[in-house]
Design an enzyme around this catalytic site. Structure first.
Site, PDB file in Angstrom:
ATOM      1  N   HIS A 290     -50.624 -19.738 -20.189  1.00  0.00           N
ATOM      2  CA  HIS A 290     -50.525 -19.232 -18.883  1.00  0.00           C
ATOM      3  C   HIS A 290     -50.704 -17.884 -18.797  1.00  0.00           C
ATOM      4  CE1 HIS A 290     -49.515 -23.065 -16.651  1.00  0.00           C
ATOM      5  NE2 HIS A 290     -48.921 -23.451 -17.849  1.00  0.00           N
ATOM      6  N   LYS A 481     -47.856 -13.114  -3.293  1.00  0.00           N
ATOM      7  CA  LYS A 481     -47.649 -13.514  -4.622  1.00  0.00           C
ATOM      8  C   LYS A 481     -46.540 -12.606  -5.083  1.00  0.00           C
ATOM      9  CE  LYS A 481     -52.061 -12.530  -4.750  1.00  0.00           C
ATOM     10  NZ  LYS A 481     -52.850 -13.568  -5.521  1.00  0.00           N
ATOM     11  N   ARG A 482     -46.312 -12.782  -6.670  1.00  0.00           N
ATOM     12  CA  ARG A 482     -45.226 -12.143  -7.116  1.00  0.00           C
ATOM     13  C   ARG A 482     -45.598 -10.412  -7.035  1.00  0.00           C
ATOM     14  NH1 ARG A 482     -45.579 -12.674 -11.967  1.00  0.00           N
ATOM     15  NH2 ARG A 482     -47.317 -14.272 -11.917  1.00  0.00           N
ATOM     16  N   LYS A 487     -51.266  -7.547 -10.174  1.00  0.00           N
ATOM     17  CA  LYS A 487     -51.994  -8.245  -9.028  1.00  0.00           C
ATOM     18  C   LYS A 487     -52.502  -7.110  -8.071  1.00  0.00           C
ATOM     19  CE  LYS A 487     -49.088 -12.344  -9.716  1.00  0.00           C
ATOM     20  NZ  LYS A 487     -50.195 -13.536  -9.624  1.00  0.00           N
ATOM     21  N   THR A 589     -52.682 -19.977  -7.881  1.00  0.00           N
ATOM     22  CA  THR A 589     -52.762 -21.208  -7.196  1.00  0.00           C
ATOM     23  C   THR A 589     -53.044 -20.829  -5.562  1.00  0.00           C
ATOM     24  OG1 THR A 589     -50.605 -21.717  -7.384  1.00  0.00           O
ATOM     25  CG2 THR A 589     -52.117 -22.869  -8.843  1.00  0.00           C
ATOM     26  N   LYS A 593     -54.627 -22.287  -2.313  1.00  0.00           N
ATOM     27  CA  LYS A 593     -53.924 -22.937  -1.018  1.00  0.00           C
ATOM     28  C   LYS A 593     -54.519 -22.178   0.284  1.00  0.00           C
ATOM     29  CE  LYS A 593     -49.787 -23.329  -3.642  1.00  0.00           C
ATOM     30  NZ  LYS A 593     -48.739 -22.431  -4.030  1.00  0.00           N
TER      31      LYS A 593
END
Length: 754
Positions: A290, A481-482, A487, A589, A593
């Protein structure tokens, strides 16, 4: 003009909403009253809403149990919920304080799990003795299928101390202490480690990983041996058929101890020869990776495993020896390769590389997006790919359309169902039929209307919950998101400040109004992530109170981001921010969405974005920034942030504002750590993509000025999001890894005549 229907009314109206059909309503009502009066012992006149909720939950659970086919329990989770003074605050999330009506304790299937002790080698083989025993008690939660009457079981484990735990030496003082020590055993399932994408080699964490693995494997083997459901008496004792009946998917390396544990059971307890046991283990296990971030890979110190699981360490050493013999035979004389591929890493602290253990002990290895799977083969698992190329596969992640469209966006689900019917809910590829409606004026109008209703609803929610007023006609630019450096929430922040500076510079010029919302939680020990949250809130404090800006730009940090908030914010989004450095996001993911709910994506060619852009067509995506190859080239050349700082005046201005305390006047050096990181040791190269990102955002604003063209692009995105259904993902795992054929067959309900 007629009042628009509420979500609740739409759910009633459209048959699509029948997520769980009810055969006999009278029976349900009777059940509800029974639980209210007898389980909760409450009269209707004194029952509170909580009592009604519990009675309803018990009723639904009973209803599910009627169809329940067989197929850890944590007490606390350190959960960041609140923002106070711009800082994230953690508080214990005691989510089981009032019980959990959805789960059913199964004490009759309680199992022993062993720790510590020593290994004795006898004529009958190895024996693990003098262990400390902790009991694993299962709790089952029903997971209902969609309109097929199948209810699977999610089984979690709770740690319990055995009755004789530390009570052998009985005296009063010792007895009290021994009873208190029982808590130590039960701590195993009491707290969830909050880190993500970061490995922290703590003994309790290793205990948790082994606890869940050992209990689950014992349970799997009991079921395999049993003649009928729920039976405890072994019937099947030959393990040849085990891989045909059982598939174990190792979801990252956290359950990697399943490999030595299964070997221990097969060799030490079931008396199989090593070669046979290894064949069974490899055929049964498969590994999903992952992340490629090196700090996230599990590498357990040998001394920790030696103390906690002495027999498993011996088995790992044996696996390693045999594995390296195979490598040496395939690549004679390549000593460096042996060192790189060894399960045991030599160094100041000897460690076991759990990813290497997973690859050696599995028949299939996969990444979770095509680009991620390719990166695995070319970089971190290159040697393993060269040894066994047939093992490596890709399984792109997916999301469930039941929750992420039908439940959270009933308005959109409804207008889609009106055009193409309801079957798309269980077969998301059917959304492609919407491509023929790209120029249909009534559909364009309906899609735009649903989006506007969702934005109005979310604006009202923000006003009610957070006392924040926003312009519902502005572009909703969302990154949820986290919070993590890879990111690149910081890149988003730099763009926001740039936009702010442009408005200040030309206050009379027209700017497309924008509401930038950033949400997510930082791991409690991750200092930089917490600083990023503080920066976002500080920017918001300045921007939102500047009268020159007005409602042309708003910056909001969404507190306590969680699934229930995602279900509200995603349907309201216009723009989805997926801006990680190319080669760092395994899949993502949230991106899927947003696509399914009619937001356009601004993103790098990373993770599943690559396949999303391929499906929708790059012209229907806002793609910017370095590709993986560009990042590699920049790494070889050496990334120098100073170059970009000197060359780009707008970027220089933004960084100078952060350094000078423009956004933290009371504490001018508050963001020095962020500036220092960006300028001197930014692994994720924020500045390198800044220029292209800002230009790409200008393209976004330009298109948003043309609502019809924007909505046509939205329709193309929704129509091509079918690939990203979890139904497709799971069907691929089933066919290509587990060796089973998925079926859409519906089971008869309990009250149906077969």
């Amino acid at each position: 003009m007629s009042r628009p229907l509420t979500d609740q009314e739409k759910r009633k109206q459209i048959s699509v909403r029948g997520l769980a059909g009810v055969e006999n309503v009278t029976e349900l009502k009777k059940n509800f009253n029974r639980h209210l009066h007898f389980t909760l012992v409450k009269d209707r006149n004194v029952a509170t809403p909580r009592d009604y909720y519990f009675a309803l939950a018990y009723t639904v659970r009973d209803h599910l149990v009627g169809r329940w086919i067989r197929t850890q329990q944590h007490y606390y989770e350190k959960d960041p919920k609140k923002i106070s003074g711009g800082w994230q605050m953690e508080e214990a999330d005691d989510w089981l304080r009032y019980g959990n009506p959805w789960e059913k304790a199964r004490p009759e299937f309680t199992l022993p799990v062993h720790f510590y002790g020593r290994v004795e080698h006898t004529s009958q083989g190895a024996k693990w003795v003098d262990t400390q025993v902790v009991l694993a008690m299962p709790y089952d939660t029903p997971v209902p299928g969609y309109r097929n009457n199948v209810v699977n079981t999610m089984r979690l484990w709770s740690a319990k101390a055995p009755n004789d735990f530390n009570l052998k030496d009985f005296n009063v003082g010792g007895y009290i202490q021994a009873v208190l020590d029982r808590n130590l055993a039960e701590n195993i399932s009491r707290v969830l480690y909050p880190n993500d994408n970061f490995f922290e080699g703590k003994e309790l964490r290793l205990k948790q990983e082994y606890f869940v693995v050992a209990a689950t494997l014992q349970d799997i083997i009991r079921r395999f041996k049993s003649s009928k459901f729920g039976c405890l008496d072994p019937v099947r004792t030959n393990f040849d058929a085990f891989p045909d009946k059982v598939a174990i998917q190792l979801n990252d390396t956290h359950p990697s101890l399943a490999i030595p544990e299964l070997m221990r059971i097969l060799v030490d307890q079931e008396r199989l020869e090593w070669e046979k046991a290894w064949e069974v283990t490899v055929k049964t296990c498969a590994y999903t990776n992952h992340t490629v971030l090196p700090e996230a890979l599990e590498r357990w110190p040998v001394h920790l495993i030696e103390t906690l699981l002495p027999r498993h360490l011996q088995i790992i050493y044996e696996i390693n020896q045999r594995f390296l013999n195979r490598v040496a035979a395939a690549f004679p004389g390549d000593v460096d390769r042996l060192r790189r591929m060894s399960l045991v890493e030599e160094g100041a602290v000897k460690r076991i590389n759990m990813a290497h253990l997973c690859i050696a002990g599995s028949h299939a290895v996969n990444g979770v997006a095509r680009i991620h799977s390719e990166i695995l083969k070319k970089t971190i698992f290159k040697d393993f790919y060269e040894l066994e190329p047939h093992k490596f596969q890709n399984k792109t992640n997916g999301i469930t359309p039941r929750r992420w469209l039908v439940m959270c966006n009933p308005g959109l689900a409804e207008i889609i169902a009106e055009r193409i019917g309801e079957e798309y809910i269980a077969d998301l590829d059917q959304l492609r039929k919407l491509l023929s409606y790209v120029d249909d004026e009534s559909f364009i109008r309906d899609v735009a209307k649903v989006k506007q209703e969702n934005k109005l609803k979310f604006s009202a929610y923000l006003e009610k919950e957070y006392k924040v007023h926003i312009n519902p006609n502005s572009l909703f630019d969302i990154q949820v998101k986290r919070i993590h450096e890879y990111k690149r929430q910081l890149l988003n922040c730099l763009h926001v400040i740039t936009l702010y500076n442009r408005i200040k510079k030309e206050p009379n010029k027209f700017f497309v109004p924008r509401t930038v919302m950033i949400g997510g939680k930082a791991a409690p020990g991750y200092h930089m992530a917490k600083m990023i949250i503080k920066l976002i809130t500080a920017i918001g404090d300045v921007v939102n109170h500047d009268p020159v800006v007005g409602d042309r730009l708003r910056v909001i940090f969404l507190e306590n981001y969680r699934v229930s908030l995602a279900e509200k914010v995603i349907p309201a989004a216009d723009l989805s921010e997926q801006i990680s450095t190319a080669g760092t996001e395994a899949s993502g993911t949230g991106n899927m969405k947003f696509m399914l709910n009619g937001a356009l994506t601004i993103g790098t060619m990373d993770g599943a974005n690559v396949e999303m852009a391929e499906e929708a067509g790059e012209e229907n995506f806002f793609i910017f920034g370095m590709r993986v190859e560009d990042v590699e080239r920049l790494d070889q050349k050496g990334y120098n942030a100073q170059e970009y700082y000197d060359r780009i005046p707008e970027l220089r201005h933004v960084i100078d504002q952060l350094s000078s305390g423009f956004f933290s006047p009371k504490q001018p050096d508050l963001f020095k750590d962020i500036v220092n990181m960006l300028m001197h040791h930014d692994r994720f190269k924020v500045f390198a993509d800044y220029e292209e990102y800002v230009k790409c955002q200008e393209r976004v604003s330009a298109l948003y000025k043309n609502p019809r063209e924007w909505t046509r692009m939205v329709i193309r995105n929704i129509a091509t999001s079918g690939k990203f259904s979890s139904d497709r993902t799971i069907a691929q795992y089933a066919r290509e890894i587990w060796g089973v054929e998925p079926t859409r067959q519906r089971m008869p309900a309990p009250d149906e005549k077969i």
